[in-house]
Design an enzyme around this catalytic site. Structure first.
Site, PDB file in Angstrom:
ATOM      1  N   ASP A   1       0.850  -1.195   0.000  1.00 26.36           N
ATOM      2  CA  ASP A   1       0.000   0.000   0.000  1.00 26.36           C
ATOM      3  C   ASP A   1       0.883   1.241   0.000  1.00 26.36           C
ATOM      4  O   ASP A   1       2.052   1.206   0.401  1.00 26.36           O
ATOM      5  CB  ASP A   1      -0.905   0.003   1.242  1.00 26.36           C
ATOM      6  CG  ASP A   1      -2.196   0.792   1.027  1.00 26.36           C
ATOM      7  OD1 ASP A   1      -3.262   0.161   0.885  1.00 26.36           O
ATOM      8  OD2 ASP A   1      -2.140   2.046   1.007  1.00 26.36           O
TER       9      ASP A   1
ATOM     10  N   ASP B   1       3.902   1.899  -4.432  1.00 21.28           N
ATOM     11  CA  ASP B   1       3.017   2.656  -5.318  1.00 21.28           C
ATOM     12  C   ASP B   1       2.792   1.754  -6.523  1.00 21.28           C
ATOM     13  O   ASP B   1       3.708   1.530  -7.319  1.00 21.28           O
ATOM     14  CB  ASP B   1       3.678   3.983  -5.729  1.00 21.28           C
ATOM     15  CG  ASP B   1       2.799   4.773  -6.699  1.00 21.28           C
ATOM     16  OD1 ASP B   1       1.765   4.239  -7.159  1.00 21.28           O
ATOM     17  OD2 ASP B   1       3.163   5.921  -7.010  1.00 21.28           O
TER      18      ASP B   1
ATOM     19  N   ASN C   1      -5.661  -5.073  -6.208  1.00 22.43           N
ATOM     20  CA  ASN C   1      -6.903  -4.471  -5.724  1.00 22.43           C
ATOM     21  C   ASN C   1      -6.833  -2.960  -5.517  1.00 22.43           C
ATOM     22  O   ASN C   1      -7.863  -2.297  -5.469  1.00 22.43           O
ATOM     23  CB  ASN C   1      -7.249  -5.196  -4.404  1.00 22.43           C
ATOM     24  CG  ASN C   1      -8.262  -4.464  -3.592  1.00 22.43           C
ATOM     25  OD1 ASN C   1      -9.446  -4.466  -3.909  1.00 22.43           O
ATOM     26  ND2 ASN C   1      -7.793  -3.805  -2.520  1.00 22.43           N
TER      27      ASN C   1
ATOM     28  N   TYR D   1     -12.921   6.161 -14.317  1.00 22.28           N
ATOM     29  CA  TYR D   1     -13.004   4.975 -13.453  1.00 22.28           C
ATOM     30  C   TYR D   1     -13.625   3.806 -14.214  1.00 22.28           C
ATOM     31  O   TYR D   1     -13.068   2.706 -14.232  1.00 22.28           O
ATOM     32  CB  TYR D   1     -13.829   5.326 -12.209  1.00 22.28           C
ATOM     33  CG  TYR D   1     -13.942   4.209 -11.203  1.00 22.28           C
ATOM     34  CD1 TYR D   1     -12.962   4.025 -10.235  1.00 22.28           C
ATOM     35  CD2 TYR D   1     -15.029   3.341 -11.206  1.00 22.28           C
ATOM     36  CE1 TYR D   1     -13.059   2.998  -9.297  1.00 22.28           C
ATOM     37  CE2 TYR D   1     -15.134   2.317 -10.282  1.00 22.28           C
ATOM     38  CZ  TYR D   1     -14.158   2.154  -9.330  1.00 22.28           C
ATOM     39  OH  TYR D   1     -14.255   1.137  -8.409  1.00 22.28           O
TER      40      TYR D   1
ATOM     41  N   LYS E   1     -11.807   0.228 -15.301  1.00 27.01           N
ATOM     42  CA  LYS E   1     -12.260  -1.085 -14.824  1.00 27.01           C
ATOM     43  C   LYS E   1     -12.616  -2.001 -15.991  1.00 27.01           C
ATOM     44  O   LYS E   1     -12.441  -3.217 -15.910  1.00 27.01           O
ATOM     45  CB  LYS E   1     -13.436  -0.917 -13.856  1.00 27.01           C
ATOM     46  CG  LYS E   1     -13.062  -0.190 -12.565  1.00 27.01           C
ATOM     47  CD  LYS E   1     -11.926  -0.888 -11.822  1.00 27.01           C
ATOM     48  CE  LYS E   1     -11.688  -0.308 -10.444  1.00 27.01           C
ATOM     49  NZ  LYS E   1     -10.605  -0.993  -9.715  1.00 27.01           N
TER      50      LYS E   1
ATOM     51  N   THR F   1     -17.207   0.886   2.093  1.00 29.17           N
ATOM     52  CA  THR F   1     -15.795   1.129   2.453  1.00 29.17           C
ATOM     53  C   THR F   1     -15.562   2.645   2.537  1.00 29.17           C
ATOM     54  O   THR F   1     -16.418   3.419   2.108  1.00 29.17           O
ATOM     55  CB  THR F   1     -14.835   0.582   1.372  1.00 29.17           C
ATOM     56  OG1 THR F   1     -15.082   1.305   0.171  1.00 29.17           O
ATOM     57  CG2 THR F   1     -15.014  -0.897   1.145  1.00 29.17           C
TER      58      THR F   1
HETATM   59  P1  NAD Z   1     -10.170   2.061  -0.173  1.00 31.10           P
HETATM   60  O1  NAD Z   1      -9.984   3.488  -0.546  1.00 31.10           O
HETATM   61  O2  NAD Z   1     -10.857   1.721   1.104  1.00 31.10           O
HETATM   62  O3  NAD Z   1      -8.745   1.332  -0.196  1.00 31.10           O
HETATM   63  C1  NAD Z   1      -7.878   1.496  -1.270  1.00 31.10           C
HETATM   64  C2  NAD Z   1      -6.455   1.309  -0.784  1.00 31.10           C
HETATM   65  O4  NAD Z   1      -5.595   1.433  -1.914  1.00 31.10           O
HETATM   66  C3  NAD Z   1      -6.002   2.367   0.248  1.00 31.10           C
HETATM   67  O5  NAD Z   1      -5.408   1.732   1.351  1.00 31.10           O
HETATM   68  C4  NAD Z   1      -5.005   3.223  -0.529  1.00 31.10           C
HETATM   69  O6  NAD Z   1      -3.961   3.733   0.283  1.00 31.10           O
HETATM   70  C5  NAD Z   1      -4.480   2.211  -1.536  1.00 31.10           C
HETATM   71  N1  NAD Z   1      -3.906   2.844  -2.719  1.00 31.10           N
HETATM   72  C6  NAD Z   1      -4.404   3.885  -3.439  1.00 31.10           C
HETATM   73  N2  NAD Z   1      -3.561   4.216  -4.428  1.00 31.10           N
HETATM   74  C7  NAD Z   1      -2.494   3.378  -4.332  1.00 31.10           C
HETATM   75  C8  NAD Z   1      -1.303   3.225  -5.054  1.00 31.10           C
HETATM   76  N3  NAD Z   1      -1.001   4.024  -6.097  1.00 31.10           N
HETATM   77  N4  NAD Z   1      -0.438   2.258  -4.691  1.00 31.10           N
HETATM   78  C9  NAD Z   1      -0.719   1.456  -3.638  1.00 31.10           C
HETATM   79  N5  NAD Z   1      -1.828   1.558  -2.907  1.00 31.10           N
HETATM   80  C10 NAD Z   1      -2.719   2.506  -3.248  1.00 31.10           C
HETATM   81  O7  NAD Z   1     -10.925   1.386  -1.426  1.00 31.10           O
HETATM   82  P2  NAD Z   1     -11.864   0.090  -1.551  1.00 31.10           P
HETATM   83  O8  NAD Z   1     -13.267   0.551  -1.584  1.00 31.10           O
HETATM   84  O9  NAD Z   1     -11.467  -0.984  -0.622  1.00 31.10           O
HETATM   85  O10 NAD Z   1     -11.518  -0.332  -3.047  1.00 31.10           O
HETATM   86  C11 NAD Z   1     -10.615  -1.344  -3.368  1.00 31.10           C
HETATM   87  C12 NAD Z   1     -10.791  -1.709  -4.827  1.00 31.10           C
HETATM   88  O11 NAD Z   1     -12.128  -2.120  -5.060  1.00 31.10           O
HETATM   89  C13 NAD Z   1     -10.538  -0.549  -5.794  1.00 31.10           C
HETATM   90  O12 NAD Z   1      -9.885  -1.041  -6.946  1.00 31.10           O
HETATM   91  C14 NAD Z   1     -11.939  -0.078  -6.131  1.00 31.10           C
HETATM   92  O13 NAD Z   1     -11.990   0.560  -7.365  1.00 31.10           O
HETATM   93  C15 NAD Z   1     -12.662  -1.400  -6.141  1.00 31.10           C
HETATM   94  N6  NAD Z   1     -14.104  -1.330  -5.971  1.00 31.10           N
HETATM   95  C16 NAD Z   1     -14.637  -0.702  -4.888  1.00 31.10           C
HETATM   96  C17 NAD Z   1     -16.010  -0.656  -4.754  1.00 31.10           C
HETATM   97  C18 NAD Z   1     -16.645   0.049  -3.585  1.00 31.10           C
HETATM   98  O14 NAD Z   1     -17.845   0.289  -3.611  1.00 31.10           O
HETATM   99  N7  NAD Z   1     -15.905   0.375  -2.530  1.00 31.10           N
HETATM  100  C19 NAD Z   1     -16.841  -1.264  -5.712  1.00 31.10           C
HETATM  101  C20 NAD Z   1     -16.262  -1.912  -6.800  1.00 31.10           C
HETATM  102  C21 NAD Z   1     -14.883  -1.938  -6.915  1.00 31.10           C
END
Ligand code: NAD
Length: 258
Positions: free
Chosen positions: A41, A62, A89, A157, A161, A192
């Site tokens: 992360d 990153d 993820n 976005y 995806k 989240t």
């Molecule tokens: P979140 O914001 O709670 O967590 C994302 C994490 O990724 C954070 O800890 C952040 O520090 C880290 N991150 C961001 N940019 C980064 C980088 N460049 N390098 C390394 N780490 C990085 O998000 P979430 O809701 O848990 O989402 C996780 C995944 O699920 C994402 O790909 C999101 O698009 C996808 N998603 C989320 C949802 C939703 O409703 N939350 C729905 C469908 C898909």
């Protein structure tokens, strides 16, 4: 959620974005099933805490930086002797990404880098370890918006995806005979920080979306993590190149219950 299965004993699992939300829930779940978890992360404080909680390793990464990604798998291999599961993820959903009419090229590029190019880097550099082992499970987080359109557009976005989804399918097909499975996890809206931030300011925005969810609620991160554990495990040995929807029925719905 009570976890009785121990399907991942001795396997290493690298989770990008493992410090928060879906990634954190997956770190807990995969560790509970016996995996050695590597939390990758950007956020060192939350990442260290997550890794400590699950008895794993934190590697500050990153995902948009190829050198970081190469170092991530090298550190995993050095610590655990294999790269068995790659849960790619990490992703962003920034507020300056909206309608194509209003979204600037900088927001577009940043979202492609973090959400899509990152998955390219992660797959490119995990697969050689998996080929060597003759075994591996890659799970790339796409989204239900990769298969459905929204009038409340976040154009960068959604496009990113869609890219994750088709990249996953192609890799799953290419490497199937080498014991490597690649699936696109497509969550519906999940409760989240990412989503909470988006809707906290405006509950009507949440309601506008909830009406389309047959289940009548958003998912909890643990429910997505359960699907990740399945895809990571040998229980999913014949699940490959899939569009793996975990969306409470959204993508199948026309009229939902009132
Ligand atoms: P979140 O914001 O709670 O967590 C994302 C994490 O990724 C954070 O800890 C952040 O520090 C880290 N991150 C961001 N940019 C980064 C980088 N460049 N390098 C390394 N780490 C990085 O998000 P979430 O809701 O848990 O989402 C996780 C995944 O699920 C994402 O790909 C999101 O698009 C996808 N998603 C989320 C949802 C939703 O409703 N939350 C729905 C469908 C898909």
């Amino acid at each position: 959620m009570e976890v009785n299965a121990r399907r991942l004993v001795g396997r290493s699992a690298v989770i990008t974005g493992g410090a928060s939300g879906i990634g954190l829930a997956a770190a807990r779940r995969l560790a509970a099933e016996g995996a050695h978890v590597v939390v990758a992360d950007l956020n060192p404080a939350a990442g260290e805490a997550a890794a400590e909680e699950v008895g794993g390793l934190f590697v500050r990464t990153d995902v948009a930086d190829e050198a970081d990604v190469i170092a991530l798998y090298a550190a995993t291999y050095e610590a655990y002797g294999s790269v068995d599961v790659a849960f790619n993820n990490a992703g962003i959903n920034p507020t300056d990404d909206g309608s194509i009419l209003d979204t600037g090229i900088d927001a577009w590029r940043r979202v492609q880098e973090v959400n899509l190019t990152s998955v390219f880097h992660c797959c490119k550099h995990a697969i050689p370890y998996m080929r060597e082992q003759g075994r591996g499970s890659i799970i790339n987080t796409a989204s239900f918006v990769a298969v459905m359109g929204a009038a409340t557009s976040q154009i960068s976005y959604s496009a990113s995806k869609g890219g994750v989804l088709s990249m996953s399918r192609e890799l799953g097909v290419q490497f199937a005979r080498e014991g490597i499975r690649v699936n696109a996890l497509c969550p519906g809206p999940v409760n989240t920080p990412l989503l909470q931030e988006l809707f906290a300011a405006d509950p009507e925005q949440a309601q506008r979306r909830l009406v389309h969810v047959p289940a009548g609620r958003f998912a909890e991160p643990e429910e997505i993590a359960a699907a990740v554990a399945f895809l990571a495990s040998d229980d999913a040995s014949f699940v490959n190149a899939a569009t793996f929807l975990v969306d409470g029925g959204i993508a199948g719905a026309y009229v939902t219950p009132v």
